[in-house]
Design an enzyme around this catalytic site. Structure first.
Site, PDB file in Angstrom:
ATOM      1  N   HIS A  31       0.809  -1.213   0.000  1.00  0.00           N
ATOM      2  CA  HIS A  31       0.000   0.000   0.000  1.00  0.00           C
ATOM      3  C   HIS A  31       0.838   1.257   0.000  1.00  0.00           C
ATOM      4  O   HIS A  31       0.305   2.348  -0.134  1.00  0.00           O
ATOM      5  CB  HIS A  31      -0.983  -0.014   1.191  1.00  0.00           C
ATOM      6  CG  HIS A  31      -2.174  -0.890   0.921  1.00  0.00           C
ATOM      7  ND1 HIS A  31      -2.185  -1.822  -0.055  1.00  0.00           N
ATOM      8  CD2 HIS A  31      -3.396  -0.955   1.493  1.00  0.00           C
ATOM      9  CE1 HIS A  31      -3.355  -2.444  -0.079  1.00  0.00           C
ATOM     10  NE2 HIS A  31      -4.116  -1.942   0.857  1.00  0.00           N
ATOM     11  N   GLU A  48       3.999 -34.199  -1.724  1.00  0.00           N
ATOM     12  CA  GLU A  48       2.770 -33.672  -2.284  1.00  0.00           C
ATOM     13  C   GLU A  48       3.058 -32.990  -3.617  1.00  0.00           C
ATOM     14  O   GLU A  48       4.167 -32.500  -3.838  1.00  0.00           O
ATOM     15  CB  GLU A  48       2.174 -32.652  -1.302  1.00  0.00           C
ATOM     16  CG  GLU A  48       1.576 -33.303  -0.070  1.00  0.00           C
ATOM     17  CD  GLU A  48       0.158 -33.755  -0.336  1.00  0.00           C
ATOM     18  OE1 GLU A  48      -0.002 -34.831  -0.943  1.00  0.00           O
ATOM     19  OE2 GLU A  48      -0.780 -33.060   0.056  1.00  0.00           O
ATOM     20  N   LYS A  97     -15.300  -7.231  -8.284  1.00  0.00           N
ATOM     21  CA  LYS A  97     -14.566  -8.139  -9.176  1.00  0.00           C
ATOM     22  C   LYS A  97     -14.004  -9.336  -8.396  1.00  0.00           C
ATOM     23  O   LYS A  97     -14.040 -10.470  -8.872  1.00  0.00           O
ATOM     24  CB  LYS A  97     -13.438  -7.360  -9.849  1.00  0.00           C
ATOM     25  CG  LYS A  97     -12.834  -8.080 -11.025  1.00  0.00           C
ATOM     26  CD  LYS A  97     -11.958  -7.134 -11.840  1.00  0.00           C
ATOM     27  CE  LYS A  97     -11.305  -7.884 -12.979  1.00  0.00           C
ATOM     28  NZ  LYS A  97     -10.546  -6.995 -13.867  1.00  0.00           N
ATOM     29  N   ASP A  98     -13.485  -9.068  -7.193  1.00  0.00           N
ATOM     30  CA  ASP A  98     -12.962 -10.166  -6.379  1.00  0.00           C
ATOM     31  C   ASP A  98     -14.082 -11.108  -5.942  1.00  0.00           C
ATOM     32  O   ASP A  98     -13.863 -12.306  -5.790  1.00  0.00           O
ATOM     33  CB  ASP A  98     -12.237  -9.619  -5.140  1.00  0.00           C
ATOM     34  CG  ASP A  98     -10.857  -9.085  -5.498  1.00  0.00           C
ATOM     35  OD1 ASP A  98     -10.260  -9.592  -6.461  1.00  0.00           O
ATOM     36  OD2 ASP A  98     -10.384  -8.157  -4.816  1.00  0.00           O
ATOM     37  N   SER A 109      -0.844  -0.678  -5.901  1.00  0.00           N
ATOM     38  CA  SER A 109      -0.757  -1.838  -6.792  1.00  0.00           C
ATOM     39  C   SER A 109      -0.146  -1.450  -8.124  1.00  0.00           C
ATOM     40  O   SER A 109      -0.346  -0.336  -8.607  1.00  0.00           O
ATOM     41  CB  SER A 109      -2.154  -2.403  -7.041  1.00  0.00           C
ATOM     42  OG  SER A 109      -2.765  -2.745  -5.826  1.00  0.00           O
TER      43      SER A 109
HETATM   44  C1  HEM Z   1      -1.066 -22.125   5.839  1.00  0.00           C
HETATM   45  C2  HEM Z   1      -2.096 -22.810   6.009  1.00  0.00           C
HETATM   46  C3  HEM Z   1      -2.132 -24.310   6.088  1.00  0.00           C
HETATM   47  C4  HEM Z   1      -1.707 -25.229   5.178  1.00  0.00           C
HETATM   48  C5  HEM Z   1      -1.081 -24.953   3.819  1.00  0.00           C
HETATM   49  C6  HEM Z   1      -2.002 -26.535   5.724  1.00  0.00           C
HETATM   50  C7  HEM Z   1      -1.711 -27.748   5.102  1.00  0.00           C
HETATM   51  C8  HEM Z   1      -2.032 -29.020   5.612  1.00  0.00           C
HETATM   52  C9  HEM Z   1      -1.861 -30.266   4.918  1.00  0.00           C
HETATM   53  C10 HEM Z   1      -1.262 -30.449   3.522  1.00  0.00           C
HETATM   54  C11 HEM Z   1      -2.320 -31.269   5.730  1.00  0.00           C
HETATM   55  C12 HEM Z   1      -2.403 -32.764   5.430  1.00  0.00           C
HETATM   56  C13 HEM Z   1      -3.789 -33.045   4.921  1.00  0.00           C
HETATM   57  C14 HEM Z   1      -4.159 -34.490   4.921  1.00  0.00           C
HETATM   58  O1  HEM Z   1      -3.583 -35.267   4.124  1.00  0.00           O
HETATM   59  O2  HEM Z   1      -5.021 -34.845   5.720  1.00  0.00           O
HETATM   60  C15 HEM Z   1      -2.764 -30.658   6.935  1.00  0.00           C
HETATM   61  C16 HEM Z   1      -3.294 -31.339   8.017  1.00  0.00           C
HETATM   62  C17 HEM Z   1      -3.680 -30.761   9.202  1.00  0.00           C
HETATM   63  N1  HEM Z   1      -3.700 -29.412   9.513  1.00  0.00           N
HETATM   64 FE1  HEM Z   1      -3.150 -27.917   8.254  1.00  0.00          FE
HETATM   65  N2  HEM Z   1      -2.576 -26.390   6.964  1.00  0.00           N
HETATM   66  C18 HEM Z   1      -2.671 -25.043   7.223  1.00  0.00           C
HETATM   67  C19 HEM Z   1      -3.186 -24.479   8.371  1.00  0.00           C
HETATM   68  C20 HEM Z   1      -3.580 -25.177   9.518  1.00  0.00           C
HETATM   69  C21 HEM Z   1      -3.982 -24.579  10.760  1.00  0.00           C
HETATM   70  C22 HEM Z   1      -4.053 -23.092  11.022  1.00  0.00           C
HETATM   71  C23 HEM Z   1      -4.281 -25.604  11.631  1.00  0.00           C
HETATM   72  C24 HEM Z   1      -4.732 -25.584  13.086  1.00  0.00           C
HETATM   73  C25 HEM Z   1      -4.726 -24.550  13.822  1.00  0.00           C
HETATM   74  C26 HEM Z   1      -4.103 -26.839  10.923  1.00  0.00           C
HETATM   75  C27 HEM Z   1      -4.335 -28.076  11.460  1.00  0.00           C
HETATM   76  C28 HEM Z   1      -4.166 -29.271  10.787  1.00  0.00           C
HETATM   77  C29 HEM Z   1      -4.443 -30.557  11.338  1.00  0.00           C
HETATM   78  C30 HEM Z   1      -4.986 -30.849  12.730  1.00  0.00           C
HETATM   79  C31 HEM Z   1      -4.136 -31.497  10.336  1.00  0.00           C
HETATM   80  C32 HEM Z   1      -4.224 -33.033  10.458  1.00  0.00           C
HETATM   81  C33 HEM Z   1      -5.563 -33.560  10.142  1.00  0.00           C
HETATM   82  C34 HEM Z   1      -5.616 -34.095   8.745  1.00  0.00           C
HETATM   83  O3  HEM Z   1      -4.682 -34.758   8.323  1.00  0.00           O
HETATM   84  O4  HEM Z   1      -6.629 -33.868   8.082  1.00  0.00           O
HETATM   85  N3  HEM Z   1      -3.670 -26.531   9.659  1.00  0.00           N
HETATM   86  N4  HEM Z   1      -2.580 -29.290   6.854  1.00  0.00           N
END
Ligand code: HEM
Lengths: 283, 430
Positions: free
Chosen positions: B219, B291, B247-248, B223
């Site tokens: 900002h 992945e 638009k968004d 942009s």
């Molecule tokens: C930047 C944002 C985030 C990304 C890119 C991300 C990415 C991922 C990925 C790739 C998995 C594995 C999915 C699977 O195969 O089940 C996962 C699982 C998980 N994430 Fe995240 N996550 C994010 C944010 C969060 C946040 C903020 C929390 C909790 C406060 C969280 C909690 C969990 C938990 C508990 C799992 C395990 C459960 C599962 O496998 O489904 N994630 N996450």
């Protein structure tokens, strides 16, 4: 300065990776990778069509019940189904009494309420399917040193899950003479069975199905292919009981989203109208 | 920033006037994403992806926090607790698929956002800081997703964690102690799973913090836009609200349609079947792949198959993999062409598309088994990748003759026809 350093770093990485390319190409040319039996004789599953496939899929409850019967009478001798509880069978169209009865026909591990010793008791709807072996060692000992995997998630844990299960169960055959001629060392070992759908072609599970092995209550003829299809459908359900609900929810969500997005499009058009230049005609 | 013509926030309701005195949050929002932020009038749909990335972050935090209520970070039960979410928790299957596919869509959005920056020269002055913070976000995002994928404790979780942390072992002398320190053991186990869960919970909030800095830094100059010509007068801009909010909104609808199609109809398409097999340290999967969103970098890692003098191939691969992202940090100083937009750079534009194809090849090879011809293909693609950023871009920016730029954004939109320009100037900004 940054550009000069960057230039040398870039050239260094390029030289290193091209050097790897050159050595790799030389090896590939002088000693081509030896072909393997897996490489040449492994087959991908034949297509299988189930009622639950596709965006409009539905469970075929009759088929799931037949598949359950195959699991119960055949596969459960070796394979557990540990993520499924008897109560879940209500989703296959069984009444509460039938679920109770079928649960009671299984023996599950229990504890004697008086002596505290471990024993066994008939299952109740809240119990999970029991494992046929007390532990992995026992499972290995009974199965030529291989552990029969839990089947709950099998159709999600392999590519083309349901089709794979169906092809595997119907794919047993004698080892092709051609294979033995080309790869004499790849002869199927003792206690193993040749199956071109299995990753390394030889598995420890003997062909579990033979014609008329079960007697279906609905009169369907129990061919090997029929039983394999039914049990594959059943295992599709065990792997994801919420499958159909998921797709139905998906339709509601899609209809809403498409409608909302069309509205958003017109809203955008309207907001932008005053500042959008009319395309000037060719002057 | 502030363009002199930016509209001022004027609270009318007594409550808003009171708030404005005590805590001017509404004013802050008005100036950030409301009528008080003047934006070039010619942004195309590639400019939607920043807002979409922000949406993905919120989506991941909301679904993640709820998943965390049901998940158990213990190597003995983690896999079962994920199945518990899938089977017993009300709408648990939807939460989990939304979170897993949300990660994939986050990366799709981020990759488009980054390539938008490559093409339109968004990394150039005066927006270097925006770009640098963006690369930091990308690195944090990769770390977050990597640790998230370990949590369900399936076969790919375990072996992916083992391979990636094993990379640190390639560093001479200190590598092995670092690896053991990171994992809390010799191989991924309970200690690793617990700390990965803790960090996976923490990092998204760190990302949110860096995102705020990213937008703050944006900002200040405002942009950029598809012509790359800076804002010259009021007629070049429109207020963010209602034009870009509208638009968004439409863009978000299209995004949600694509995303929900995957969540509800193909939720495991972007995952790997092996992750439905519980982790087993004694059984190595036939092909260990991370992945899909890590595939280009995985391909670069594996492209270095030959030692050079005393440097082992593995170390070269690790250095190259990290460098392949770190070079992005230097982009503003590697590409010195004063023209931002690729539209007006005939030579640059061709190489940009070669880079897109090159990335596609790296993607493909990273997901394929480490066999020929994929290895040789990835070696060529890796060579081009480094040449592109470190050799070609700097040289092109020195020798290229850009095409003439439009005088202003307004001219680019309306043509240089005086009457049209006047008409546009007269347009009231809502
Ligand atoms: C930047 C944002 C985030 C990304 C890119 C991300 C990415 C991922 C990925 C790739 C998995 C594995 C999915 C699977 O195969 O089940 C996962 C699982 C998980 N994430 Fe995240 N996550 C994010 C944010 C969060 C946040 C903020 C929390 C909790 C406060 C969280 C909690 C969990 C938990 C508990 C799992 C395990 C459960 C599962 O496998 O489904 N994630 N996450």
């Amino acid at each position: 300065m940054i550009r000069l350093i960057g230039f040398f770093v870039g050239v260094a990485f390029t030289v290193a990776v091209l050097w790897a390319f050159a050595t790799g190409a030389y090896t590939a040319a002088t000693e081509p990778a030896a072909p393997t039996a897996e490489h040449e004789f492994h087959r991908t599953p034949r297509p299988l069509h189930l009622a639950s496939d596709g965006p409009f899929g539905r469970w075929d409850l009759q088929q799931l019940q037949r598949g359950y019967q195959v699991y119960k009478e055949v596969c459960s001798a070796c394979h557990s189904l540990k993520y499924v509880a008897f109560r879940d069978l209500a989703q296959l169209g069984y009444t509460e009494a039938e679920v109770k009865a079928t649960a009671a026909s299984w023996t599950v591990p229990g504890i004697d309420p008086v002596t505290g010793e471990t024993n066994t008791r008939p299952g109740t709807p809240t119990d999970y399917f029991p494992s046929p072996f007390p532990n992995d060692i026992a499972a290995r000992a009974a199965n030529n040193n291989a552990i029969p995997p839990d089947l709950s998630l099998m159709t999600k844990a392999r590519h083309d899950g349901a089709a794979y299960v169906h092809s595997l169960l119907t794919g047993y055959q004698d080892q092709p003479a051609e294979l033995l001629k080309k790869f004499p060392d790849a002869k199927t070992g003792p206690g193993l069975h040749y199956n071109p759908y299995f990753a390394n072609l030889n598995l420890a599970m003997a062909p579990p199905l033979s014609d008329d092995q079960v007697t279906y209550a609905d009169g369907t003829k129990a061919t090997v292919d029929q039983m394999a299809t039914d049990v594959a459908a059943f295992l599709t359900w065990t792997a994801e009981p919420s499958l159909i609900k998921r797709k139905q929810t998906g339709w509601a969500v899609m209809i809403f989203l498409v409608f909302a997005t069309i509205l958003a499009w017109f809203a955008k058009k309207q907001v932008w109208a005053p500042i959008t230049p009319k395309r000037p005609k060719k002057d | 920033m502030s363009f002199p013509w930016a509209k001022q926030y004027e609270p009318k309701a007594p409550l808003m006037r009171y708030l404005d005195e005590k805590l001017p949050l509404p004013r802050f929002l008005y100036n950030a994403v409301g009528g008080g932020y003047p934006v070039p009038r010619n942004l195309n749909y590639w400019w939607n992806f920043g807002v979409l990335a922000g949406f993905c972050l919120v989506l991941q935090i909301v679904t993640g926090v709820i998943l965390a209520m049901h998940f158990a970070a213990n190597a003995g039960v983690a896999f079962n607790s994920v199945e518990h979410i899938m089977r017993d928790v009300n709408w648990g299957w939807m939460l989990r698929y939304a979170h897993a596919n949300g990660a994939s869509f986050f990366f799709i959005v981020i990759y488009i956002h980054i390539f938008r920056g490559f093409f339109y020269g968004s990394y150039k002055a005066p927006r270097e800081m925006v770009w640098l913070l963006g690369v930091v976000i990308f690195l944090l995002l990769m770390a977050t997703a990597f640790m998230g994928y370990v949590l369900p404790w399936g076969q790919m979780s375990f072996w992916g964690a083992k391979v990636i942390t094993g990379l640190f072992g390639a560093i001479p002398i200190v590598g092995e102690p670092i690896q053991i320190w990171l994992l809390g053991g010799y191989a991924p186990d309970n200690a690793a799973l617990n700390r990965f869960f803790s960090l996976h919970f923490l990092l998204p909030f760190v990302i949110a913090g860096v995102v705020i800095l990213h937008i703050w830094a944006l900002h200040i100059p405002g942009s950029s836009n598809p012509t790359g010509v800076e804002i010259k007068s009021e007629s070049d801009t429109i207020p963010f609200h209602p034009y870009y909010t509208a638009k968004d909104g439409f863009g978000l609808g299209v995004f949600l349609i694509a995303y929900c199609l995957m969540v509800f109809f193909l939720p495991n398409f972007m995952g790997h079947p092996d992750n439905y097999i519980p982790a087993n340290p004694l059984s190595t999967p036939a092909h260990i792949v991370p992945e899909w969103y890590f595939w280009p970098f995985y391909a670069i890692l594996r492209a270095f198959t030959a030692d050079i003098l005393f440097v082992p191939a593995k170390l070269l691969g690790v250095l190259a993999m990290f460098s392949s992202i770190l070079v992005w940090f230097f982009l503003p100083w590697l590409d010195k062409s004063p023209v931002r937009s690729g539209h007006y750079r005939p030579v640059f534009k061709k190489f940009f598309w070669v880079l897109v194809v090159d990335m596609a090849v790296l993607f493909y090879c990273g997901g394929a088994p480490a066999e020929e011809p994929y290895v040789m293909l990835s070696q060529i693609a890796t060579a081009y990748y480094f040449l592109h950023f470190l050799v070609i871009l700097p040289i092109v920016s020195m020798i290229e003759r850009p095409n003439p730029l439009p005088f202003s954004i307004t001219e680019a939109v309306l043509g240089s026809d005086d009457k049209a320009v006047m008409a546009a100037n007269a347009t009231p900004a809502t």
